[in-house]
Design a protein around this motif. Structure first.
Motif, PDB file in Angstrom:
ATOM      1  N   LEU A 180      -0.796  -0.159   4.882  1.00  0.00           N
ATOM      2  CA  LEU A 180      -0.217   1.178   4.743  1.00  0.00           C
ATOM      3  C   LEU A 180      -0.609   2.061   5.931  1.00  0.00           C
ATOM      4  O   LEU A 180       0.231   2.752   6.530  1.00  0.00           O
ATOM      5  N   ASP A 181      -1.878   2.021   6.309  1.00  0.00           N
ATOM      6  CA  ASP A 181      -2.338   2.831   7.451  1.00  0.00           C
ATOM      7  C   ASP A 181      -1.609   2.419   8.730  1.00  0.00           C
ATOM      8  O   ASP A 181      -1.271   3.273   9.558  1.00  0.00           O
ATOM      9  N   THR A 230       2.977   2.497  -0.706  1.00  0.00           N
ATOM     10  CA  THR A 230       2.342   3.613  -1.419  1.00  0.00           C
ATOM     11  C   THR A 230       2.528   3.435  -2.927  1.00  0.00           C
ATOM     12  O   THR A 230       1.594   3.610  -3.717  1.00  0.00           O
ATOM     13  N   HIS A 268       1.445   1.286   9.032  1.00  0.00           N
ATOM     14  CA  HIS A 268       2.808   1.836   9.044  1.00  0.00           C
ATOM     15  C   HIS A 268       2.809   3.355   9.136  1.00  0.00           C
ATOM     16  O   HIS A 268       3.704   3.942   9.746  1.00  0.00           O
ATOM     17  N   LYS A 269       1.798   3.991   8.544  1.00  0.00           N
ATOM     18  CA  LYS A 269       1.742   5.463   8.611  1.00  0.00           C
ATOM     19  C   LYS A 269       1.542   5.945  10.046  1.00  0.00           C
ATOM     20  O   LYS A 269       1.922   7.067  10.377  1.00  0.00           O
ATOM     21  N   VAL A 309       6.252   2.215   4.197  1.00  0.00           N
ATOM     22  CA  VAL A 309       5.286   3.234   3.757  1.00  0.00           C
ATOM     23  C   VAL A 309       5.533   3.591   2.293  1.00  0.00           C
ATOM     24  O   VAL A 309       4.603   3.637   1.475  1.00  0.00           O
ATOM     25  N   ARG A 310       6.789   3.813   1.976  1.00  0.00           N
ATOM     26  CA  ARG A 310       7.129   4.229   0.621  1.00  0.00           C
ATOM     27  C   ARG A 310       6.764   3.169  -0.419  1.00  0.00           C
ATOM     28  O   ARG A 310       6.129   3.450  -1.426  1.00  0.00           O
TER      29      ARG A 310
END
Lengths: 166, 166
Positions: A97-98, A18, A100-101, A14-15
């Motif tokens: 990203l979505d 991002t 993993h979020k 995520v990090r």
């Protein structure tokens, strides 16, 4: 408190994704400043026998998604690897990203010794999740995120390592 | 068995620096094949405002050494960052590798919550060792190892991702 498998895998994904999203935004703004179509960046490579920027984004999202899905025992979402425009690679990154979020620490924590069936260089193996992370998923993930950054820097996009580390 | 801090830090550093050592050996052999002095590789960059190959090796060994030394509470060995030849960057890498090889799992395991005083972007902070690893040491380490690889690939050295992942 034991080390959380989530913190060292999906939390990192995520990090870093991002950060990469912000780097892509700077690349797009830089293309506008320099008056070229950002789609021209999508096929950039560091060498003619290396992969394109699009591939780096595809591989970073795939390698990380597959680690999480395999360890949890989910079906990983299928993405087609057909991104050709800058808007499409941004969308691909957003999908990664979505994914993993939406993962919760409780989905992964405690699974570090779970045996995961993998095909590593043509050989069928069963690796503990932690070994899979340390020796395959994470080196590959960082490789593709860094190479995406390196392609953009090589292409003149004004980003720095602070953009990479976030 | 809880996740070992050693396995996700020094263990990874040993593995990736060993792979990078083999990549440097291939770069040196390739320079001989192509009849140029391998010292010419030391100052290669992906862009005029990016760092050289020598710097990538210095930073990869430094970032990883500092993590381990700070968490253990050791004085880190001082290296001068004055490498100018290919033999010198190989030697620098070997020093980094030897440092990590001498670390035992018991030196690091259990220290994941130890607060480490750090200066992050000019600000004095105290970060838990695991946060320092995930958000600073490891992204920086992988950044410099990957960029060293990317510089060599860009320079025509015939290596592939299998050399990177080992």
């Amino acid at each position: 408190m034991p080390i959380s498998l989530y913190a060292i895998s999906a939390g990192v994904f995520v990090r870093m994704l991002t950060n990469l999203e912000a780097i892509l935004a700077k690349a797009e703004a830089n293309a506008a400043d320099r008056k070229f179509n950002p789609d021209n960046l999508v096929g950039m490579r560091l060498a003619p026998d290396m992969h394109t920027l699009a591939f780096q984004i595809q591989a970073a999202t795939d390698r990380s998604k597959l680690f999480v899905a395999r360890v949890i025992g989910q079906q990983a979402p299928a993405w087609e690897d057909n991104e050709k425009t800058f808007a499409e690679i941004k969308e691909r990154l957003r999908k990664g990203l979505d994914y993993h979020k939406a993962i919760k620490a409780a989905d992964l924590d405690g699974l570090e010794e779970k045996l995961i069936p993998l095909k590593i260089r043509g050989e069928e193996v069963q690796w503990a999740a932690l070994k899979y992370l340390n020796e395959n998923a994470m080196p590959n993930f960082y490789f593709h995120v860094t190479t995406a950054y390196d392609i953009l820097r090589h292409s003149g996009v004004p980003v720095g390592k602070r953009d990479f580390t976030g």
